[in-house]
Design a protein around this motif. Structure first.
Motif, short mmCIF file in Angstrom:
data_model
loop_
_atom_site.label_atom_id
_atom_site.label_comp_id
_atom_site.label_asym_id
_atom_site.label_seq_id
_atom_site.Cartn_x
_atom_site.Cartn_y
_atom_site.Cartn_z
N ALA A 283 6.96 13.89 -11.15
CA ALA A 283 7.54 12.82 -10.32
C ALA A 283 8.96 13.12 -9.87
O ALA A 283 9.42 12.60 -8.86
CB ALA A 283 7.53 11.50 -11.10
N TRP A 284 9.69 13.96 -10.63
CA TRP A 284 11.13 14.07 -10.37
C TRP A 284 11.49 15.27 -9.48
O TRP A 284 12.68 15.45 -9.17
CB TRP A 284 11.89 14.18 -11.70
CG TRP A 284 11.67 13.03 -12.63
CD1 TRP A 284 11.12 13.09 -13.88
CD2 TRP A 284 11.99 11.64 -12.43
NE1 TRP A 284 11.07 11.85 -14.46
CE2 TRP A 284 11.61 10.93 -13.58
CE3 TRP A 284 12.56 10.93 -11.36
CZ2 TRP A 284 11.76 9.55 -13.72
CZ3 TRP A 284 12.71 9.56 -11.50
CH2 TRP A 284 12.33 8.89 -12.65
N ILE B 223 0.86 -1.20 0.00
CA ILE B 223 0.00 0.00 0.00
C ILE B 223 0.89 1.23 0.00
O ILE B 223 0.85 2.05 0.90
CB ILE B 223 -0.97 0.00 1.20
CG1 ILE B 223 -0.25 -0.50 2.46
CG2 ILE B 223 -2.19 -0.81 0.94
CD1 ILE B 223 -1.10 -0.41 3.69
N VAL B 224 1.70 1.34 -1.05
CA VAL B 224 2.67 2.44 -1.09
C VAL B 224 2.11 3.70 -1.75
O VAL B 224 2.83 4.64 -1.97
CB VAL B 224 3.95 2.01 -1.84
CG1 VAL B 224 4.69 0.97 -1.08
CG2 VAL B 224 3.59 1.50 -3.22
N CYS C 199 10.45 3.13 -6.46
CA CYS C 199 10.05 2.88 -7.86
C CYS C 199 8.53 2.86 -7.99
O CYS C 199 7.97 3.44 -8.93
CB CYS C 199 10.62 1.55 -8.35
SG CYS C 199 12.38 1.63 -8.64
N CYS C 200 7.87 2.18 -7.05
CA CYS C 200 6.41 2.10 -7.11
C CYS C 200 5.79 3.50 -7.01
O CYS C 200 4.83 3.82 -7.72
CB CYS C 200 5.86 1.24 -5.97
SG CYS C 200 6.17 -0.51 -6.23
N MET C 201 6.33 4.31 -6.12
CA MET C 201 5.77 5.66 -5.93
C MET C 201 5.98 6.52 -7.18
O MET C 201 5.07 7.26 -7.59
CB MET C 201 6.44 6.35 -4.73
CG MET C 201 6.03 5.80 -3.39
SD MET C 201 4.26 5.86 -3.07
CE MET C 201 3.95 7.60 -2.98
N LEU D 249 10.34 8.73 2.17
CA LEU D 249 11.23 7.80 1.45
C LEU D 249 12.51 8.48 0.99
O LEU D 249 13.61 8.11 1.40
CB LEU D 249 10.50 7.22 0.24
CG LEU D 249 9.49 6.10 0.51
CD1 LEU D 249 8.78 5.73 -0.78
CD2 LEU D 249 10.19 4.86 1.07
N TRP D 250 12.37 9.48 0.10
CA TRP D 250 13.58 10.06 -0.50
C TRP D 250 14.32 10.97 0.48
O TRP D 250 15.54 11.09 0.43
CB TRP D 250 13.23 10.81 -1.79
CG TRP D 250 14.47 11.18 -2.57
CD1 TRP D 250 14.97 12.41 -2.80
CD2 TRP D 250 15.38 10.25 -3.19
NE1 TRP D 250 16.12 12.33 -3.52
CE2 TRP D 250 16.41 11.02 -3.79
CE3 TRP D 250 15.44 8.86 -3.31
CZ2 TRP D 250 17.48 10.45 -4.48
CZ3 TRP D 250 16.50 8.29 -4.00
CH2 TRP D 250 17.50 9.08 -4.57
#
Length: 1480
Positions: A96-97, A54-55, A83-85, A65-66
């Motif tokens: 995203a980036w 459930i990410v 990766c999933c996120m 995370l990051w």
């Protein structure tokens, strides 16, 4: 996370809801931004979340995370979670980036770990499913090369050094082909030798990554069995891998080196021979993807130079391959002598190649392949390890003749058939989740060639139209209810407005093919139908025009008469649909079988109800169907049709657009040189900016752009302005400005002083005021002037638009985009009178707004032309359509000839000079010019003495003609002034004859059509149309010889990529070059993009990306307008964070309407938290049809409150983010207050998307969702929603959900800084004198929830009715002397009571006794309203003050709106939801 179950009533929570709660709790503990004390980082949290899959939690990537990623804590779960996120963000189309750019330090380490994990053994730590996730992540990386951080990592994988993965002989062959690469290769080897062993090993691993990945894929592919069960993980992995290969091949920077590696790996041969291709169901999508990959590997482009290859060059490459194979066969393989000595045409088909090479042994085939450097050399006395089937396919597929891409395209039918329409891989359903991949092209940043660009757009446009066609067919055919009759035929149990059963169908003509083609030039058929329908529907069918597209359908139902249709089950099975073919109407036939032509003549009245239409069938499709019938014995499709379906004309232009794109691909597509590379996404993105154009213009006349010299100086901050005249009185507009023009390339200078001089010179503007020559003595001769004080960025946009090149203007909401556009058009018109400008917009509404502003400027209306069907909506009496302009010209000609007659009479010249334009021309030449020349010779300056000022008036020959002008014409103050007036009068006369000379053509051309064509091609200087009209009419415009020099596009960010591109090519090139000089695009890519109905095309293919947005992504320079004048500064802050330095115009602070508070409301904007109402938040009666009753009621209650305070209803608009909620709010408005004169209806109740481009003073916004953020997560939708209000914005939402969404944080952090309960000031009347932000003198009341607000409004309304009643009673009790007649009092009283009752009933607050839906609640209301009415005042709020009223009110609401089932005690029908759903 799985989509939450949609409850019809209150039920136990689903697993996904429990999981969501679990993540919410973790978020509140570890990373939610609004939590002050967060727990320290814990790696176990990541492991636990990843295990539960459930990410997809908001802000998890950014804030946890990051933020905490480092090599020390890196683990499998950590890598996979990131990766999933990222994949999830791409799936939802959100940036995203950004977070990686902010903290880039550990990205290289992270990326290397991803590469390592992608190559890991599948039975090891990473499962195949997880490696599929990694492949998708890598694909996103390769498609994000515009991001520096990503590009730096990807370049290490794909560049010349990756050719290390080639076999030695192939490498040598490639380096020999391109000699300059050998030099680079030697340099790489030298650099490698200097590296330390560890770094070299790392570099080698990265260079070989893709080669190793291909080998890994081949091993997975080979493990797929032919018939035994296969895990879907394997199939999905193979599909994603091919998708990655397609994306690498379709981008020039990656293709340049990778195409050789791919060819050397023989991946395609392995795939086509694999078991997966042979598995019909599992391998269907894989096969389609494989065909796309095959197309791109053989794409007609030179990989090294990037130039498109012509058909001749492709043929040469093919011949070279065959002849090299023949030479090898002749020299080394005696068994292939026959092959070696045959001509190429005889041996280059698949059949002949198999015939020659089939009999050879595997070892011989291997030797042939190794001789061609396709395989490593086979050692002596050893057998090959490759299958014979593989070796044969390798040689055959490489050397067989291929049909050219353009030939393939020309043979493709334009209408979709049943095979395409219901293929989920290429036309997915509306509810595409974004999880799987599809066999669709993608629109990203770059394209290989213009052909590739057009082809991708062609395919996507075709498939997107197909999706809409499918919806129409399913709707119409299911309404017709086809059932199986007792006798085995078809019987229709229903009827459809848009479809009719076919009575007879006959093919009447199949014309011969053109030379070199194998399909007929045209195929025509007759379709007969029986129009036994209502008159207006009959008129619609008879009104089918030429070129309208219809569909011919064959159904063979298997269900017996009376079977119910279930929309949830597959459509084809239920109706027994067999065939679908498209056709184009030529016309309806009359009694004699002739086509009734469209024209001004009235249509003949046909007897009876039988009508026959002549239609054109698609020749390509007909040829394919007939070939199939003859060769395979299939049935003749054209003898089976039993339904014809038409479509709405507005949605039915797909064929014309597809034909336009196909025609473009067949012609030499000449795009201006300065645009070519930018359109493909290569080269220097700023190369088309005016500062880099070789033909920059030094001096420009800014006409009426500046209001004063001070305005001009303020418009060029940092520049030194030199005015050519010293006298301040003469420094008045209009101004000509000379700019310092730099050559494109700077020179190297050693002397610093010279450099300083150069920069000083570059900042100096020479301004020359000039006087517009007098145009005549009449008031209408005075030029119209601009009155807008443009800001310095607006001036920069206007300057850029006047210069040649590409100008992109980003216009945030309220920054005057249209004013800038209009000024650019006006300035180009005056600076370059011989040039023609094309205006293109997305909508008719925008075009009309633009046109109305153009008419207010100094532009001669005879030079304006509006094409398309929207001109009737122009708010002007003048008609700017083609025929409207023809009529204008004819009427104007008569007016001018009357003026000539008057002039002739005033000069006393006999004869009839005003008979035609030609005779008028002779009259001007011989009578008017002679008199003017004589006059000039008398009054002009003779020697040193000035002529007497009275002579100017005395000798003037046209006094009598100008007798109707304001007198006196000559002022007599100075010779110069009077002489200028005299010349102005002559200019006025001369203009009459100039116009008549232009109108001569309308005398020579007799038909309206010819005259309109002449106007379009010769006369009009400013031509306006929508992008759709341009796409539809390109062929006709080019054929006419239409020409233009400049294009201005408004709403450019809302126009589809292909519809932006087509207007560049509406003219034939001149000597092989385009005459286009300027392209001005004005838009806002931070607002909503073009509307794409199907989610798959929108998200997977990125079809919603406009060309404007792509240019911004590529890095094309933009002028960003930076001052808005629409909204209060505080409201602007909610969205200005999305733009570069967006500020406010001075009037936003100064004008009273912006500085005054909103009466009755404490804040000018507020986010109001709405909790579940009767236990329910959002509901979903139909899929994706979201509603929220609590919010809908709250919004309407606030609207009613504002109207009761005195706000005009038309200054309030209600917006929402979902269609379902829009319908629900409309239902409630109709019920509560729609026909009530005290309240009324809001200006609009619509969705945010529909309201783009519009505004209103007060906006009430409902965000609907309570479980997931939904599509508001797209920041562009948020920007539109926040920027529609001028003075007040009130948002109703579930705060806990939206404040946690990372993308929405900048806006929601400001919204949540204010109280989340509505603060009202009920005793403050509208309008108020209170300043915005001041504490009110009246009491502030806090509304805690919707029931309280509804109750409050109820009480307030009743109090208002009572007050009105008492006031009238007082009036009626005045002394008799003040009332004339007693009867009047009586009637007034009766009237008043009736009126009050009517108002109360209409308000929906007190149900009328006849209203059955509310009959059970009526007694409660009546007791309440009659019992102590006088004591009800607005201060009596709170749920307790009137419990019966609020319960009755809420129950009435639920019954009316019918969106959310109430609990059992509410006495409600459980399925009330359907009412509103069906409204959609």
């Amino acid at each position: 996370m799985a989509a939450p179950a949609q409850p019809k009533k209150i039920v136990a929570p689903t697993v996904s809801q429990i999981n969501a709660e679990f993540v919410t709790q973790l978020a509140c503990k570890y990373w939610a931004p609004h939590i002050k004390k967060k727990s320290p980082f814990d790696i176990k949290v990541i492991e636990e979340i990843y295990e539960k899959e459930i990410v997809k939690s908001s802000q998890y990537l950014e804030n946890y995370l990051w933020m905490n990623y480092s090599p020390e804590v890196s683990s499998k779960a950590y890598l996979m979670s990131i990766c999933c996120m990222v994949n999830e963000k791409f799936r939802e189309n959100v940036p995203a980036w950004e977070i990686f750019k902010k903290k880039p330090d550990h990205f290289p380490f992270f990326f290397k770990h991803i590469l390592k994990a992608a190559l890991a053994e599948t039975d090891g730590e990473f499962s195949l499913h997880e490696q599929t996730v990694l492949l998708l992540f890598l694909d996103h990386c390769f498609n994000s090369l515009e991001v520096d951080l990503i590009r730096s990592q990807v370049q290490q994988l794909i560049s010349l050094p990756m050719w290390m993965g080639l076999q030695a002989a192939r490498l040598e062959l490639e380096l020999k082909k391109t000699p300059k690469l050998r030099k680079f290769w030697n340099l790489i080897k030298k650099n490698d030798e200097k590296m330390d062993p560890e770094a070299r090993e790392q570099a080698y691993q990265e260079r070989r990554f893709l080669s190793q990945l291909i080998q890994k894929f081949i091993s997975v592919l080979k493990s797929v069995p032919l018939s035994e069960p296969v895990t879907m993980d394997k199939v999905h992995y193979c599909e994603r891998f091919i998708e990655l290969m397609i994306d690498l091949e379709a981008l020039l920077p990656t293709r340049r080196w990778f195409n050789t590696i791919l060819d050397d790996s023989h991946l395609l041969v392995h795939c086509y021979l694999s078991n997966l291709v042979r598995r019909e169901e599992d391998g269907h999508l894989f096969s389609q993807l494989l065909d796309m990959l095959k197309f791109y590997t053989g794409f007609e482009i030179n990989d090294q130079t990037g130039n498109a290859l012509t058909e001749n060059e492709m043929t040469t490459i093919h011949y070279d391959r065959i002849t090299s194979l023949q030479r090898a066969a002749f020299a080394h393989f005696t068994e292939l002598y026959d092959f070696a000595l045959s001509n190429v045409a005889e041996v280059d088909t698949r059949e002949s190649l198999v015939k020659f090479f089939g009999p050879l042994s595997s070892n011989t085939l291997h030797q042939v392949a190794s001789y061609l450097c396709l395989l490593p050399t086979l050692p002596k006395n050893e057998d090959t390890t490759f299958d014979k089937e593989f070796l044969l396919e390798l040689l055959v597929s490489r050397h067989e003749r291929r049909i050219s891409q353009i030939q393939q395209l020309n043979q493709m039918p334009l209408y979709p058939t049943e095979k395409i329409i219901w293929d989920e891989n290429i036309v997915p359903t509306e509810y595409y989740s974004g999880e799987g991949c599809l066999a669709l092209p993608k629109l990203n940043l770059q394209f290989l060639t213009l052909h590739d660009y057009l082809l991708r757009n062609f395919n996507l446009f075709r498939l997107e139209s197909t999706y809409e066609i499918r919806q129409d067919i399913e709707d119409s055919v299911s309404r017709m209810k086809p059932w199986l009759s007792e006798y085995g035929g078809v019987v229709f149990g229903g009827w459809a407005r848009m479809a009719q059963p076919i009575v007879a169908f006959t093919v009447v003509e199949v014309a011969k093919p053109n030379i070199g083609e194998n399909w007929p030039t045209r195929v025509r058929a007759d379709v007969t139908i029986n129009l036994n329908v209502r008159d207006h529907i009959k008129d619609e069918w008879e009104g089918l025009r030429k070129h309208d597209v219809c569909f011919l359908i064959t159904v063979r139902p298997t269900k017996p008469y009376g079977t119910k249709f279930d929309r949830r089950r597959p459509f084809i099975e239920q109706v027994g649909l067999v065939y679908v073919r498209g056709c184009e109407i030529q016309g309806m036939l009359d009694d004699k079988g002739r086509v009734i032509e469209d024209g001004p003549e009235p249509r003949p009245n046909l007897r009876g109800e039988s009508r026959t239409f002549r239609v054109f069938l698609d020749p390509n499709q007909y040829q394919q169907d007939m070939t199939n019938t003859i060769q395979n014995g299939a049935e003749d499709v054209y003898e089976t049709f039993n339904i014809i379906m038409r479509r709405k004309p507005k949605e039915n232009n797909f064929k014309a657009v597809l034909e336009t794109i196909r025609n473009l691909m067949n012609t030499d597509c000449v795009v201006p040189d300065w645009l070519h590379d930018i359109i493909l996404g290569y080269g220097d993105p700023s190369s088309a900016h005016y500062s880099k154009m070789p033909n920059q213009i030094a001096t420009l006349d800014f006409n009426d752009t500046f209001l004063s010299i001070e305005h001009l100086k303020a418009s060029f901050p940092g520049h030194n302005v030199k005015v050519t005249v010293e006298d301040p009185a003469l420094q008045i507009p209009p101004f000509r400005i000379t700019f310092p023009v730099r050559s494109g390339k700077g020179k190297k200078r050693k002397d610093a002083d010279v450099e300083d001089e150069d920069t000083e010179e570059a900042k100096t503007l020479i301004v020359e005021p000039h006087v517009i020559p007098n145009r005549g003595p009449y008031p209408y001769n005075q030029p119209k002037r601009n009155t807008i004080q443009f800001t310095h960025t607006q001036i920069e946009a206007i300057r850029a638009g006047m210069q040649p090149g590409l100008t992109m203007v980003v216009g945030p909401p309220g920054t005057g985009k249209t004013d800038v556009a209009v000024q650019i058009i006006s300035n180009i018109y005056h600076n370059f009178p011989e040039q023609r400008t094309l205006i293109v917009t997305h909508s008719n509404q925008a075009l009309n707004q633009l046109f109305e502003k153009i008419m207010a400027l100094d532009i001669d209306e005879r030079h304006l032309l509006r094409l398309g069907h929207g001109e009737e909506e122009l708010e002007t009496e003048k008609d700017f359509s083609r025929y409207g302009r023809v009529n204008y010209v004819l009427a104007r000609r008569i007016e001018l000839l009357e003026e000539v007659k008057r002039l002739q009479k005033s000069l006393g010249v006999p004869g009839d000079a005003s008979y035609t334009c030609e005779t008028a021309g002779y009259f001007f030449l011989y009578q008017v010019m002679s008199r003017w020349e004589e006059y000039i010779s008398k009054v002009k300056n003779k020697g040193s003495t000035l002529p007497d000022v009275t002579e100017v008036s005395t000798f003037f020959p046209f006094h009598e003609y100008f007798a109707n002008a304001p007198q006196p014409i000559f002022k007599g103050r100075s010779y110069e002034e009077d002489m200028e007036i005299a010349e102005g009068c002559f200019r006025h006369i001369k203009k009459i004859f100039t116009q008549l000379e232009e109108f001569r053509a309308s005398e020579l051309l007799r038909s309206g059509l010819d005259r309109s064509k002449y106007l379009l091609v010769k006369e009009a200087k400013i031509i306006a149309m929508t992008c759709t009209h341009a796409a539809l009419k390109r062929h006709d415009l080019v054929k006419l010889g239409f020409k233009y020099d400049n294009i201005l596009m408004e709403e450019a960010a809302q126009i589809l990529e292909i519809e932006t591109f087509i207007p560049l090519l509406l003219q034939n090139p001149q000597d092989g070059f385009s005459r286009l000089k300027r392209w001005i695009m004005i838009g806002d890519h931070h607002q909503l993009p073009p509307v794409i109905k199907n989610m798959a095309f929108q998200k997977y293919s990125n079809m919603e990306q406009s060309l404007f947005t792509r240019f911004v992504r590529v890095g094309v320079p933009t002028v960003d307008l930076d001052a808005q004048g629409r909204a209060r500064a505080s409201l602007c802050n909610l969205y200005n964070w999305r733009y570069k330095n967006l500020g406010n115009l001075p009037h936003v602070q100064l004008l009273p309407e912006f500085s005054t508070a909103n009466a009755g409301l404490l804040y000018d904007f507020q986010l109001i938290n709405v909790e579940d109402f009767q236990g329910v938040g959002e509901s979903e009666p139909n899929p994706y049809f979201y509603q929220n009753l609590g919010e809908a009621e709250y919004v309407v209650a606030l609207f009613m409150y504002m109207c009761l305070l005195g706000y005009p209803a038309d200054r309030i608009s209600i917006l929402t983010t979902y269609n379902g909620q829009k319908h629900l709010i409309r239902d409630i408005i109709n019920r509560r207050c729609g026909n009530n004169p005290l309240i009324g209806r809001p200006n609009k109740v619509t969705t945010v998307d529909r309201f783009q481009g519009q505004q209103n003073d007060y906006i009430l916004l409902s965000l609907v969702r309570t479980r997931a953020v939904g599509h508001l997560r797209d920041v562009r939708r948020l920007v539109v929603a926040m920027s529609r209000a001028r003075l007040g914005l009130y948002i109703f939402a579930r705060v806990s959900l939206f404040q946690n969404c990372f993308e929405l944080t900048p806006a929601f952090s400001q919204l949540t800084a204010r109280p989340l309960h509505l603060h009202i000031i009920p005793t403050e009347p509208f309008p108020t004198t209170r300043k915005n932000g001041e504490r009110p003198s009246h009491e502030v009341q806090i509304i805690k929830n919707m029931p309280q607000m509804a109750n409050f409004v109820y009480n307030m309304y009743m109090h208002l009715i009572q007050t009105t009643h008492h006031y009238h009673q007082t009036l009626l009790q005045l002394p008799p002397a003040m009332v004339e007649e007693g009867e009047e009092v009586q009637s007034q009283e009766t009237e008043l009571e009736t009126e009050e009752e009517a108002m109360t009933v209409q308000a929906g607050i007190i149900p009328s006794p006849t209203d059955t839906s509310c009959s059970q609640e009526t007694p409660a209301f009546q007791t309440d309203t009659t019992s102590d009415q006088t004591e009800i005042t607005p201060s009596e709020t709170g749920v307790s003050s009137n419990p019966e009223a609020i319960s009755a009110l809420s129950e009435t609401t639920t019954t009316v709106a019918g969106a959310v089932p109430a609990p059992a005690e509410a006495n409600m029908p459980q399925d009330a939801t359907s009412a509103s759903a069906e409204t959609e």
